[in-house]
Write an enzyme that holds these catalytic residues in place. Structure first.
Site, PDB file in Angstrom:
ATOM      1  N   HIS A  76       0.875  -0.865  -0.289  1.00 36.75           N
ATOM      2  CA  HIS A  76       0.165   0.228   0.102  1.00 36.75           C
ATOM      3  C   HIS A  76       0.938   1.471   0.007  1.00 36.75           C
ATOM      4  CE1 HIS A  76       1.339   0.606   4.251  1.00 36.75           C
ATOM      5  NE2 HIS A  76       0.260  -1.155   4.039  1.00 36.75           N
ATOM      6  N   GLY A 122       1.375   3.356   2.212  1.00 31.37           N
ATOM      7  CA  GLY A 122       2.640   3.750   3.364  1.00 31.37           C
ATOM      8  C   GLY A 122       4.247   2.459   3.034  1.00 31.37           C
ATOM      9  N   HIS A 123       3.954   1.733   2.083  1.00 36.71           N
ATOM     10  CA  HIS A 123       5.167   0.638   2.228  1.00 36.71           C
ATOM     11  C   HIS A 123       6.021   1.333   1.013  1.00 36.71           C
ATOM     12  CE1 HIS A 123       2.904  -2.799   3.122  1.00 36.71           C
ATOM     13  NE2 HIS A 123       4.157  -3.021   3.728  1.00 36.71           N
ATOM     14  N   GLY A 142       9.108   0.596   8.621  1.00 37.63           N
ATOM     15  CA  GLY A 142       7.964   1.525   8.662  1.00 37.63           C
ATOM     16  C   GLY A 142       7.803   2.038  10.448  1.00 37.63           C
ATOM     17  N   GLN A 150       8.971  -3.000  16.190  1.00 35.84           N
ATOM     18  CA  GLN A 150       9.786  -3.670  15.733  1.00 35.84           C
ATOM     19  C   GLN A 150      10.896  -3.054  15.312  1.00 35.84           C
ATOM     20  OE1 GLN A 150       8.387  -5.914  11.984  1.00 35.84           O
ATOM     21  NE2 GLN A 150       8.790  -4.394  10.961  1.00 35.84           N
TER      22      GLN A 150
END
Length: 313
Positions: A40, A42-43, A178, A184
């Site tokens: 999407h 964001g990626h 992200g 993470q």
């Protein structure tokens, strides 16, 4: 804007490593953007960050698409994780800057032995399906505990291990993650520091829909009603930051308010935590750089989000 072009699809580990070494021999910086696919906006923002990572040298960008079984517990959504590889390739081609897509069929040794817990006593989908074929795990002992690690005990072990494997295969100079997956990102930063990977880790800001919902591949599983209710996550985070900057810095009060808001809108709260940005140590009062991290279920979809706050600025 770069003209659209098809990236090279690489599925073999040795071929991927050789490709990266050729690019470096050409004087290029190799940047990797690890994903699990179903891309999407964001990626795509991570890819833009990768393209901007090397101002002096030309950059060769690798996007990985691999749904990692070792970060899913048997009770989690590995089988239903969304996938659209052809669509992903079209999106990557449209950027005009992605040089290669690493899409391996598998990255683990598959054993035929008994099923059993690997180190740490946690069983993932990998171990359930493949027995004891894979035995080596990377763990970031303290940072993986709490928040997502509390309810997903195999998750960060699986993430740190697969990212280490990708780094060893691709040998990148730069890797982009992200900040929506805040814990993470910090786990990876600490792993790179502690294990002396010669890789620059870039944290890219959260990309949101027009209404504020953090972009996620799992959003596709939300019903229209659930999606509307899920907006309470980002709205409560913005309200908390606004309040903190006005002097409401008591963490217990802030967390209680967020829990109340999410519960009243139909969410099932996994956690709300306020922690120091780098160490992820919980704080009782906001008096420096912190991040508020939230995980909550809406229907069958678990969503995470966060917001950084620094009352000193």
């Amino acid at each position: 804007m770069a003209a659209p072009r098809e990236p090279e699809v690489i599925r073999d580990k040795a071929a991927m490593r050789a490709w990266s070494r050729r690019r470096r021999a050409e004087g290029k910086t190799v940047a990797v953007v690890p994903t699990m696919g179903y891309l999407h906006q964001g990626h795509l923002s991570l890819i833009s960050a990768a393209a901007a990572a090397a101002s002096a040298d030309p950059v060769a960008i690798v996007v990985t698409i691999y749904v990692n079984p070792s970060q899913f517990a048997p009770s989690e959504d590995l089988a239903t994780y969304p996938s659209d590889f052809a669509g992903d390739l079209r999106k990557l081609a449209s950027t005009g800057v992605v040089d290669a897509v690493f899409n391996p069929p598998d990255l683990y040794v598959r054993g035929a032995g008994r099923r059993g817990a690997a180190s740490g006593g946690a069983i993932s989908c990998l171990e359930e399906a493949a027995g004891d074929g894979h035995e080596t795990w990377v763990r970031v002992e303290r940072l993986e505990k709490g928040m997502c690690g509390a309810s997903r005990p195999v998750f960060f072990r699986g993430v740190a291990t697969i990212v280490s494997k990708l780094f060893n295969i691709i040998e990148p100079d730069v890797a982009v993650f992200g900040k929506k997956d805040y814990q993470q990102w910090r786990v990876i930063c600490r792993m790179v520091r502690d294990l002396d990977f010669a890789i620059e880790i870039i944290g890219s800001e959260i990309v949101r829909e027009a209404d504020g919902l953090a972009m996620s591949s799992r959003n596709v599983h939300l019903s229209r009603e659930e999606r509307e209710k899920a907006l309470s996550i980002s709205r409560s985070l913005v309200d908390a930051r606004t309040g903190a900057l006005k002097g409401n810095t008591d963490c217990k009060q802030i967390k209680n308010k967020i829990v109340q808001t999410l519960t009243e809108t139909g969410g099932q709260v996994d956690y709300v935590e306020i922690v120091e940005q780098e160490s992820l140590v919980p704080v009782e009062q906001i008096d420096g750089p912190v991040v508020i991290c939230v995980a909550a279920w809406f229907g069958k979809v678990r969503l995470i989000d966060n917001i950084e706050i620094d009352t000193r600025s």
